[in-house]
Motif scaffolding. Sequence first.
Motif, PDB file in Angstrom:
ATOM      1  N   GLN A  96       0.834  -1.209   0.000  1.00 30.97           N
ATOM      2  CA  GLN A  96       0.000   0.000   0.000  1.00 30.97           C
ATOM      3  C   GLN A  96       0.864   1.253   0.000  1.00 30.97           C
ATOM      4  OE1 GLN A  96      -3.524   0.167  -0.232  1.00 30.97           O
ATOM      5  NE2 GLN A  96      -2.911   2.260  -0.739  1.00 30.97           N
ATOM      6  N   VAL A  97       1.954   1.229   0.742  1.00 29.86           N
ATOM      7  CA  VAL A  97       2.860   2.381   0.753  1.00 29.86           C
ATOM      8  C   VAL A  97       3.408   2.618  -0.658  1.00 29.86           C
ATOM      9  CG1 VAL A  97       5.048   3.294   1.624  1.00 29.86           C
ATOM     10  CG2 VAL A  97       3.454   2.153   3.194  1.00 29.86           C
ATOM     11  N   PHE A  98       3.834   1.557  -1.343  1.00 27.81           N
ATOM     12  CA  PHE A  98       4.338   1.714  -2.705  1.00 27.81           C
ATOM     13  C   PHE A  98       3.240   2.209  -3.651  1.00 27.81           C
ATOM     14  CE2 PHE A  98       7.984  -1.121  -1.532  1.00 27.81           C
ATOM     15  CZ  PHE A  98       8.984  -0.221  -1.865  1.00 27.81           C
ATOM     16  N   GLU A  99       2.013   1.741  -3.465  1.00 25.78           N
ATOM     17  CA  GLU A  99       0.908   2.221  -4.305  1.00 25.78           C
ATOM     18  C   GLU A  99       0.664   3.716  -4.067  1.00 25.78           C
ATOM     19  OE1 GLU A  99      -0.800   0.723  -6.791  1.00 25.78           O
ATOM     20  OE2 GLU A  99       0.527  -1.003  -6.551  1.00 25.78           O
ATOM     21  N   ASN A 100       0.773   4.143  -2.822  1.00 26.62           N
ATOM     22  CA  ASN A 100       0.603   5.558  -2.515  1.00 26.62           C
ATOM     23  C   ASN A 100       1.715   6.393  -3.139  1.00 26.62           C
ATOM     24  OD1 ASN A 100      -1.667   4.853  -1.040  1.00 26.62           O
ATOM     25  ND2 ASN A 100      -0.648   4.990   0.939  1.00 26.62           N
ATOM     26  N   LEU A 101       2.954   5.922  -3.025  1.00 22.85           N
ATOM     27  CA  LEU A 101       4.069   6.629  -3.656  1.00 22.85           C
ATOM     28  C   LEU A 101       3.881   6.683  -5.171  1.00 22.85           C
ATOM     29  CD1 LEU A 101       7.199   5.290  -1.735  1.00 22.85           C
ATOM     30  CD2 LEU A 101       6.289   7.612  -1.668  1.00 22.85           C
ATOM     31  N   LYS A 102       3.441   5.576  -5.749  1.00 22.44           N
ATOM     32  CA  LYS A 102       3.209   5.510  -7.196  1.00 22.44           C
ATOM     33  C   LYS A 102       2.183   6.554  -7.628  1.00 22.44           C
ATOM     34  CE  LYS A 102       1.523   2.258 -10.678  1.00 22.44           C
ATOM     35  NZ  LYS A 102       0.937   0.928 -10.883  1.00 22.44           N
ATOM     36  N   ALA A 103       1.106   6.694  -6.871  1.00 25.26           N
ATOM     37  CA  ALA A 103       0.064   7.671  -7.208  1.00 25.26           C
ATOM     38  C   ALA A 103       0.604   9.093  -7.176  1.00 25.26           C
ATOM     39  CB  ALA A 103      -1.124   7.524  -6.251  1.00 25.26           C
ATOM     40  N   VAL A 104       1.440   9.398  -6.202  1.00 25.00           N
ATOM     41  CA  VAL A 104       2.009  10.740  -6.117  1.00 25.00           C
ATOM     42  C   VAL A 104       3.009  10.961  -7.250  1.00 25.00           C
ATOM     43  CG1 VAL A 104       3.281  12.379  -4.673  1.00 25.00           C
ATOM     44  CG2 VAL A 104       1.602  10.847  -3.624  1.00 25.00           C
ATOM     45  N   CYS A 105       3.817   9.948  -7.555  1.00 27.97           N
ATOM     46  CA  CYS A 105       4.746  10.046  -8.693  1.00 27.97           C
ATOM     47  C   CYS A 105       3.982  10.368  -9.971  1.00 27.97           C
ATOM     48  CB  CYS A 105       5.514   8.737  -8.890  1.00 27.97           C
ATOM     49  SG  CYS A 105       6.816   8.409  -7.704  1.00 27.97           S
ATOM     50  N   GLU A 106       2.909   9.643 -10.215  1.00 25.25           N
ATOM     51  CA  GLU A 106       2.120   9.842 -11.431  1.00 25.25           C
ATOM     52  C   GLU A 106       1.483  11.228 -11.460  1.00 25.25           C
ATOM     53  OE1 GLU A 106      -0.410   6.388 -11.412  1.00 25.25           O
ATOM     54  OE2 GLU A 106       1.193   5.105 -12.186  1.00 25.25           O
ATOM     55  N   ALA A 107       1.020  11.708 -10.314  1.00 24.59           N
ATOM     56  CA  ALA A 107       0.429  13.049 -10.256  1.00 24.59           C
ATOM     57  C   ALA A 107       1.466  14.125 -10.585  1.00 24.59           C
ATOM     58  CB  ALA A 107      -0.172  13.297  -8.874  1.00 24.59           C
ATOM     59  N   ALA A 108       2.727  13.818 -10.318  1.00 27.83           N
ATOM     60  CA  ALA A 108       3.809  14.764 -10.599  1.00 27.83           C
ATOM     61  C   ALA A 108       4.337  14.627 -12.021  1.00 27.83           C
ATOM     62  CB  ALA A 108       4.943  14.555  -9.601  1.00 27.83           C
ATOM     63  N   GLY A 109       3.796  13.655 -12.779  1.00 33.83           N
ATOM     64  CA  GLY A 109       4.244  13.461 -14.155  1.00 33.83           C
ATOM     65  C   GLY A 109       5.347  12.445 -14.306  1.00 33.83           C
ATOM     66  N   GLY A 110       5.548  11.608 -13.305  1.00 34.90           N
ATOM     67  CA  GLY A 110       6.602  10.602 -13.360  1.00 34.90           C
ATOM     68  C   GLY A 110       6.092   9.213 -13.038  1.00 34.90           C
ATOM     69  N   GLU A 111       7.041   8.344 -12.755  1.00 36.66           N
ATOM     70  CA  GLU A 111       6.759   6.957 -12.403  1.00 36.66           C
ATOM     71  C   GLU A 111       7.693   6.550 -11.275  1.00 36.66           C
ATOM     72  OE1 GLU A 111       6.489   4.246 -15.853  1.00 36.66           O
ATOM     73  OE2 GLU A 111       7.050   6.006 -17.028  1.00 36.66           O
ATOM     74  N   LEU A 112       7.406   5.408 -10.661  1.00 37.70           N
ATOM     75  CA  LEU A 112       8.287   4.911  -9.609  1.00 37.70           C
ATOM     76  C   LEU A 112       9.725   4.788 -10.097  1.00 37.70           C
ATOM     77  CD1 LEU A 112       6.136   2.172  -7.820  1.00 37.70           C
ATOM     78  CD2 LEU A 112       6.859   4.368  -6.880  1.00 37.70           C
ATOM     79  N   LYS A 113       9.914   4.405 -11.346  1.00 40.92           N
ATOM     80  CA  LYS A 113      11.271   4.215 -11.876  1.00 40.92           C
ATOM     81  C   LYS A 113      12.067   5.517 -11.907  1.00 40.92           C
ATOM     82  CE  LYS A 113      10.301   4.817 -16.763  1.00 40.92           C
ATOM     83  NZ  LYS A 113      10.509   4.300 -18.093  1.00 40.92           N
ATOM     84  N   ASP A 114      11.397   6.657 -11.763  1.00 38.15           N
ATOM     85  CA  ASP A 114      12.072   7.954 -11.742  1.00 38.15           C
ATOM     86  C   ASP A 114      12.594   8.325 -10.356  1.00 38.15           C
ATOM     87  OD1 ASP A 114      11.544   8.441 -14.507  1.00 38.15           O
ATOM     88  OD2 ASP A 114       9.492   9.006 -13.973  1.00 38.15           O
ATOM     89  N   ILE A 115      12.279   7.506  -9.352  1.00 38.91           N
ATOM     90  CA  ILE A 115      12.782   7.756  -8.000  1.00 38.91           C
ATOM     91  C   ILE A 115      14.281   7.487  -7.975  1.00 38.91           C
ATOM     92  CG2 ILE A 115      12.763   6.905  -5.618  1.00 38.91           C
ATOM     93  CD1 ILE A 115       9.746   6.524  -5.896  1.00 38.91           C
ATOM     94  N   VAL A 116      15.033   8.471  -7.457  1.00 37.31           N
ATOM     95  CA  VAL A 116      16.483   8.323  -7.357  1.00 37.31           C
ATOM     96  C   VAL A 116      16.931   8.044  -5.929  1.00 37.31           C
ATOM     97  CG1 VAL A 116      16.953   9.709  -9.407  1.00 37.31           C
ATOM     98  CG2 VAL A 116      16.861  10.823  -7.173  1.00 37.31           C
ATOM     99  N   LYS A 117      16.091   8.376  -4.954  1.00 37.62           N
ATOM    100  CA  LYS A 117      16.421   8.138  -3.548  1.00 37.62           C
ATOM    101  C   LYS A 117      15.163   7.753  -2.800  1.00 37.62           C
ATOM    102  CE  LYS A 117      19.064   8.584   0.235  1.00 37.62           C
ATOM    103  NZ  LYS A 117      18.823   7.460   1.094  1.00 37.62           N
ATOM    104  N   LEU A 118      15.236   6.661  -2.067  1.00 34.90           N
ATOM    105  CA  LEU A 118      14.105   6.141  -1.300  1.00 34.90           C
ATOM    106  C   LEU A 118      14.553   5.937   0.138  1.00 34.90           C
ATOM    107  CD1 LEU A 118      11.181   4.948  -1.381  1.00 34.90           C
ATOM    108  CD2 LEU A 118      12.250   2.729  -1.832  1.00 34.90           C
ATOM    109  N   ASN A 119      13.829   6.525   1.066  1.00 36.67           N
ATOM    110  CA  ASN A 119      14.092   6.325   2.494  1.00 36.67           C
ATOM    111  C   ASN A 119      12.954   5.516   3.080  1.00 36.67           C
ATOM    112  OD1 ASN A 119      16.456   7.862   2.436  1.00 36.67           O
ATOM    113  ND2 ASN A 119      15.326   9.743   2.789  1.00 36.67           N
ATOM    114  N   ILE A 120      13.300   4.430   3.753  1.00 35.39           N
ATOM    115  CA  ILE A 120      12.314   3.531   4.342  1.00 35.39           C
ATOM    116  C   ILE A 120      12.519   3.524   5.848  1.00 35.39           C
ATOM    117  CG2 ILE A 120      11.460   1.153   4.426  1.00 35.39           C
ATOM    118  CD1 ILE A 120      12.749   0.792   1.616  1.00 35.39           C
ATOM    119  N   TYR A 121      11.430   3.731   6.569  1.00 35.75           N
ATOM    120  CA  TYR A 121      11.456   3.728   8.026  1.00 35.75           C
ATOM    121  C   TYR A 121      10.590   2.566   8.510  1.00 35.75           C
ATOM    122  CZ  TYR A 121      13.035   8.376   6.832  1.00 35.75           C
ATOM    123  OH  TYR A 121      13.709   9.425   6.267  1.00 35.75           O
TER     124      TYR A 121
END
Length: 128
Positions: free
Chosen positions: A55-80
């Motif tokens: 679900q966290v990845f799906e949420n990140l994916k939705a925000v990426c898409e809203a910004a005009g990108g995709e998950l593959k465009d993430i260059v840095k990921l911080n996981i807590y």
Amino acid sequence: MTNKSVIQTENAPKAIGTYSQAVKAGDTVYLSGQIPLDPNTMEVVAGDFAAQTRQVFENLKAVCEAAGGELKDIVKLNIYMTDLANFATVNEVMATYFQQPYPARAAVGVAALPKGVPVEMEAVMVLS
């Protein structure tokens, strides 16, 4: 900064504090931390750690898409995580969302997260 814009989508949970889902500055998008909330109900999704991580990845994916990108465009990921014993599960779930080259990443053990969830992720995305 004149080239700064706020990213907002109904396909990801609304902010539960004084922050934006993401902020775009130039070609860089800073995605706020996402927890396993269902964007429709704003409730923590039921299920095990893997389901909540998805679900966290799906949420990140939705925000990426809203910004005009995709998950593959993430260059840095911080996981807590509240339990680093879940590290292997994060890797397994992440492998279903990303392919090489993977983003740079940090996995950090923390004492607690909002709403008592076991995982939160934030990211930096660069648009091409």
